[in-house]
Design an enzyme around this catalytic site. Structure first.
Site, mmCIF file in Angstrom:
data_model
loop_
_atom_site.group_PDB
_atom_site.id
_atom_site.type_symbol
_atom_site.label_atom_id
_atom_site.label_comp_id
_atom_site.label_asym_id
_atom_site.label_seq_id
_atom_site.Cartn_x
_atom_site.Cartn_y
_atom_site.Cartn_z
ATOM 1 N N GLY A 178 -69.489 39.131 39.700
ATOM 2 C CA GLY A 178 -69.280 38.108 39.605
ATOM 3 C C GLY A 178 -69.981 37.490 38.433
ATOM 4 O O GLY A 178 -69.899 38.417 37.038
ATOM 5 N N SER A 179 -70.185 36.588 38.363
ATOM 6 C CA SER A 179 -70.996 36.231 37.535
ATOM 7 C C SER A 179 -72.029 36.938 36.972
ATOM 8 O O SER A 179 -72.331 36.870 35.316
ATOM 9 C CB SER A 179 -71.185 33.873 37.241
ATOM 10 O OG SER A 179 -69.991 33.635 37.429
ATOM 11 N N ILE A 180 -72.698 37.487 37.409
ATOM 12 C CA ILE A 180 -73.840 38.275 36.969
ATOM 13 C C ILE A 180 -73.768 39.015 35.579
ATOM 14 O O ILE A 180 -74.452 39.600 34.703
ATOM 15 C CB ILE A 180 -75.645 39.041 37.339
ATOM 16 C CG1 ILE A 180 -75.107 37.791 39.030
ATOM 17 C CG2 ILE A 180 -75.651 39.408 37.303
ATOM 18 C CD1 ILE A 180 -76.604 38.288 39.804
ATOM 19 N N PHE A 181 -71.786 39.647 35.890
ATOM 20 C CA PHE A 181 -71.067 40.396 34.710
ATOM 21 C C PHE A 181 -71.954 39.954 33.227
ATOM 22 O O PHE A 181 -71.756 40.334 32.146
ATOM 23 C CB PHE A 181 -70.626 40.839 35.272
ATOM 24 C CG PHE A 181 -69.877 42.324 35.063
ATOM 25 C CD1 PHE A 181 -70.681 43.372 34.733
ATOM 26 C CD2 PHE A 181 -69.120 42.341 33.387
ATOM 27 C CE1 PHE A 181 -70.203 44.903 34.107
ATOM 28 C CE2 PHE A 181 -68.500 43.288 32.628
ATOM 29 C CZ PHE A 181 -69.604 44.767 33.125
ATOM 30 N N LYS A 182 -71.158 38.210 33.048
ATOM 31 C CA LYS A 182 -71.731 37.812 31.793
ATOM 32 C C LYS A 182 -72.285 38.204 31.137
ATOM 33 O O LYS A 182 -72.376 37.970 30.149
ATOM 34 C CB LYS A 182 -71.933 36.147 32.453
ATOM 35 C CG LYS A 182 -70.264 35.741 32.863
ATOM 36 C CD LYS A 182 -70.229 34.409 33.111
ATOM 37 C CE LYS A 182 -69.182 33.962 33.649
ATOM 38 N NZ LYS A 182 -68.934 32.406 34.881
#
Lengths: 369, 606
Positions: free
Chosen positions: B324-328
């Protein structure tokens, strides 16, 4: 004589039947002495039996092929290539990736799924060399051209075998060389000269590592050290004792199995004694005696000198191995890893034994009555 | 030739005679010896053979003890009376005696005599494989069996040091467990010299460090009579106990973290940012490793295996989740480092991102307006990263993700999953479909086929926190001998450097601090009142669903909640990753747990 010639007619049936009976007994004994261990180690009680059966099958085919298509004179012509092949085989054992180490001994080479023991085949090459050497009777009387080359070739073999280490085969080849030279008419003086360094070397080895002497002599009084070197000898003797006259029955020596290391190779005769009893062992001993008798007769009927000595050498080899194996199992000789021909487990040994019979039968087929 | 040979034979006849004579003598000696051994002196030897023989028995050494970093015992041994059955000594041809055995054993094994009889008969299939009938016998049972041992020689009581995990389920996934060696392991000789009654490490540290922990067996030579009774011990070679292992785990932190995850499904992992040491490793739900030592009955085993929440799985190392957004953070790092975007570049977010005939949406309906990279990370703006993803292209994203440690194992030493960073090649090879720009857009925000383990994220955040050093997550600190002497200390392993410049790392770390401390940040509500935390929240979609109100969605389809962060922002002391399966929003459910753990750790250190 043509190399395409076949020899179909004059088979020594007596020898054939003997070999088949012994192989049959061998398969039976390999199974009965190995199934427990096979179950424990491989989860398949037939593990060793299957392998031995496979090698027996290949061995019989090899033997028949050698009788029909390979005239024994070929070994005389190819003596040196065969020797080279044998030496290469003995060297390959040490090549990483090809050689295999089992129980601290590097005696095997890997061929596909199987392991071969080059020393077994080297025995045949060495014997045919000995036969070729002594059949040149004009030379055997001279030390430099008759005895010395033999000595050098023996030393190469012995060196490679000692490195494996395979002391049993080293001693076997030494006795064979001695006997063949003697039978070949070498001068007693020469024989004495070559024996001296051997005995001196033996002494040196024993003094350098006293444990060897201890181990060598332990067989005389195994009771003194029941847990150390005497352990195996004592249990081997116990196996015979518990067999009695009638034996415990096939497969019944379960308890003692775990006391004897390698019950289906180096100590198969003890298991035989325990399971079949006196009558069984005596019968098998008789069969071996007959086999040797036949071998000597075949030698006598050989058509040329090389055939005579070759048959004699092979017979000597088989008889020595038989007698030493039995002697070790019975506590008459110091323990040495020597297998019983046709009976002990071991693919390469079985193949080599069948090849030996193939040569004997070929000598017989070409021979004269 | 023939003439010559005749001559030779004539002259060698004597030699042949001699040879024959020698061979005959040799065989006669053999037969004579046989007669002597088997018939004449036979009785003496046979008596020896049958009545007293020597048995060799293995002595199991105590297994090495496992401690936490402060010396708290996590795994130890308890000497237990075990009841062993040696099937080869069962009177297999005497059904009456077998029935007697069954009757005798039934109350001890808490089974009916018929069941026990079946068990005994089964055991005869492999007569040489001793079987543990029962572990942890009580005193009364021991005396009952010992007094009747004369009649039941196939039974033997041994004192075996059995593995014991005093803290039960605490740290179970990391420790693993020991269990009876399996038939396959025996067959394949996985553990050389092992016997069917041995316990070996089956998973976790117990498995990975089996060789250090196991020690070496001793031997006992026994003189035994015909009935299998021990007459005396002849010689004993004592066993060598296994070596002890100190783990990097702080058991108090571990306990605290496990309490945080109670009744939840998920994972927490805490690492020391200076060297990658694992401080806590929690996977929930968990199990009690002691169960495996005592031997599981099929029912409990089925229950554990078929449990839909997979308690046996170590979610930290082997659980695969979309980040999810952690990958951003990875996408941002790649964007800055490749200069596809600068810290001053702005992108307009109106809440939608049309691509082809599909519209991708930002999580915030009205959009974020003009955003730069910091704001995009702080507020987790999807549209910004959609655009950045398109500008970067999948190859660059995948390359940077891989350099950040994703898509391959971390090397922690226990069983772990690789994870997956999708590429066009991968898609073609596995699905025979071409890569679309929409796939890139999904990967840029950590959705689509991207799969990571919580440990990989933690490893990445360790590098973010310490200035760019990717350390191998490390669980074992040192190995000591049974007497406590240090045998080996394990140094941290620097695997690689994060592919990022000092300046760009600073920008990212500032943004990560903003996530927690900027009033608009996604983690602001979970901030700590006295510790500055930096981090990133994540909400990973499990399955894309038609828009529905979240409270109606079945729990199995709810989003996974993520939080990854470190604290304090200046000179970080701890990296924490929290994953709550189907937990909803990362900022709401995962971040508060991480904050509590960080507070507990840093306050406790003072």
């Amino acid at each position: 004589m043509h190399s395409k010639q076949t020899f179909p007619h004059k088979w020594d049936w007596e020898l054939f039947i003997l070999v088949f009976i012994l192989t049959g007994i061998g398969l039976m004994m390999v199974f009965s002495s190995s199934f427990v261990l096979a179950q424990k180690q491989y989860g398949d009680p037939y593990f060793f039996l299957k392998r031995q059966g496979f090698y027996a099958f290949i061995g019989i085919i090899l033997m028949l092929g050698m009788i029909r298509y390979i005239p024994y004179q070929l070994y005389q012509r190819l003596t040196y290539p065969l020797l080279c092949l044998a030496i290469i085989g003995l060297i390959l054992v040490f090549v990483p990736g090809i050689g295999r180490k089992i129980n601290n001994a590097t005696r095997w080479i890997r061929v596909g799924h199987f392991s071969l023991q080059p020393s077994e085949f080297a025995k045949i090459a060495f014997i045919s060399y000995l036969a070729a050497a002594v059949s040149r009777e004009e030379k055997i009387k001279q030390f430099s051209v008759g005895i010395l080359p033999t000595l050098i070739i023996y030393s190469i073999f012995a060196g490679l075998l000692l490195a494996e280490p395979d002391m049993g085969t080293v001693l076997l080849l030494a006795s064979l060389t001695f006997c063949m030279l003697f039978l070949g008419g070498a001068k007693i003086k020469h024989l004495f000269i070559i024996t001296c360094p051997g005995i001196a070397g033996l002494f040196y080895l024993l003094i350098k590592a006293p444990y060897r002497l201890k181990r060598l002599l332990a067989f005389l009084h195994p009771e003194n050290d029941p847990l150390g070197v005497g352990y195996v000898i004592l249990h081997s003797k116990l196996a015979f004792a518990s067999g009695g006259f009638w034996g415990q029955g096939l497969g019944a020596s379960q308890q003692k199995l775990f006391y004897l290391p390698e019950p289906f190779t180096d100590y198969i005769f003890s298991i035989l004694g325990e399971e079949l009893g006196f009558w069984g062992v005596a019968f098998i001993t008789f069969l071996f005696a007959l086999l040797i008798w036949r071998g000597i007769n075949i030698a006598r009927g050989a058509r040329d000198l090389f055939g005579f000595y070759l048959a004699l050498g092979i017979t000597l080899w088989l008889s020595m191995q038989t007698i030493i194996h039995m002697g070790v199992c019975l506590g008459l000789l110091p323990p040495k890893g020597i297998t019983l021909p046709f009976i002990s487990y071991g693919g390469s040994a079985l193949l080599a034994n069948f090849m030996a019979i193939g040569i004997l039968e070929n000598i017989h087929a070409q021979g004269q009555r | 030739m023939p003439l010559n040979q005749e001559l030779i034979l004539e002259s060698w006849k004597r030699h042949l005679k001699l040879l024959r004579f020698i061979i005959v003598i040799a065989f006669l000696i053999i037969v004579f010896r046989l007669l002597l051994l088997q018939l004449i002196n036979g009785k003496k030897y046979a008596y020896l053979a049958e009545n007293n023989h020597i048995e060799v028995e293995s002595i199991t050494p105590p297994r090495g003890i496992i401690y936490d970093r402060n010396g708290v015992t996590l795994a130890t041994n308890q000497p237990c009376f075990c009841l062993l059955l040696y099937p080869q000594k069962l009177p297999r041809h005497q059904p009456k005696v077998l029935k007697q055995y069954a009757k005798f054993l039934a109350p001890i094994l808490k089974k009916t005599p018929e069941e026990v009889e079946g068990l005994l008969k089964d055991s005869l299939k492999y007569p040489l494989r001793p079987i543990y009938l029962k572990k942890k016998l009580s005193w009364t049972e021991v005396t009952a069996i010992e007094t009747r041992s004369y009649f039941y020689s196939a039974l033997r009581i041994t004192v075996t040091p059995l593995r014991f995990y005093p803290l039960h389920s605490l740290g179970a996934h990391l420790l693993g467990y020991v269990g009876l060696i399996t038939a396959e392991q025996l067959k394949e000789n996985v553990f050389p010299g092992a016997e069917p009654t041995d316990f070996v490490g089956q998973i976790g540290i117990e498995k990975a460090w089996q060789r250090e922990l196991a020690g070496y067996k001793g031997k006992r030579y026994l003189e035994v009579d015909a009935l299998g009774r021990v007459l005396r011990v002849i010689k004993e070679i004592p066993p060598v106990p296994g070596n002890n292992i100190y783990l990097s785990i702080d058991i108090h932190l571990q306990k605290f973290a496990e309490r945080l995850l109670r009744h939840k499904k998920g994972a927490i992992v805490a690492l020391n940012p200076h060297n990658g040491e694992v401080l806590a490793l929690v996977s929930s739900p968990n199990f009690d490793p002691n169960l495996f030592v005592q031997g599981l009955d099929p029912k409990t085993w089925q229950k554990l295996v078929k449990n839909p929440y997979h308690p046996l799985e170590n979610r930290v190392t082997a659980g695969l989740y979309p980040p999810g957004s952690i990958f951003k953070v990875v996408t941002a790092l790649a964007g800055l480092q490749t200069k596809v975007i600068t810290p001053r570049d702005l992108i307009y977010c109106n809440g939608t991102f049309p691509l082809g005939n599909h519209i991708f949406r930002c999580w915030k309906k009205g959009g974020h307006g003009w955003v730069d990279i910091k704001k995009a990370l702080i507020q987790s703006c999807d549209v910004f990263f959609y655009q950045l993803g398109i500008d970067l292209g999948i190859e660059k994203i995948a390359s940077y993700a891989s350099q950040c440690g994703f898509g391959h194992p971390t090397g922690i030493g226990i069983k772990e999953a690789d994870g997956l960073i999708p590429t066009p090649d991968w898609k073609w090879q596995t699905r025979r479909k071409r890569w679309h720009k929409g796939d890139t857009v999904n990967v840029a925000i950590g959705q689509g086929a991207v799969l990571v383990t919580p440990l990989q994220i933690a490893q990445f955040f360790v590098a973010l926190a310490n200035g760019g050093n990717i350390y191998r997550p490390q669980v074992v600190l040192k190995i000591t001998s049974p007497t406590g002497k240090v045998i080996r200390e394990i140094k941290p392993t620097l695997k690689a450097k994060l592919p990022i410049s000092k300046r760009n790392l600073k920008i990212i770390n500032q943004a990560l601090a903003g996530v927690m401390n900027n009033p608009l940040g996604t983690g602001y509500k979970a901030r700590s009142d006295h510790i500055l935390i930096a981090g990133k929240t994540g909400t990973a979609q499990v399955i894309s669903l038609p828009k529905k109100k979240s409270n109606k969605v079945s729990p199995f389809y709810q989003d996974h909640a993520w939080f990854a962060g470190f604290a304090p922002v200046k000179n970080p002391q701890i990296v924490v990753v929290v994953l709550i399966e189907h937990g909803g929003h990362g900022g709401a459910t995962a971040a508060p747990l991480a904050r509590d753990l960080i507070e507990a750790y840093l306050d406790g250190q003072k």
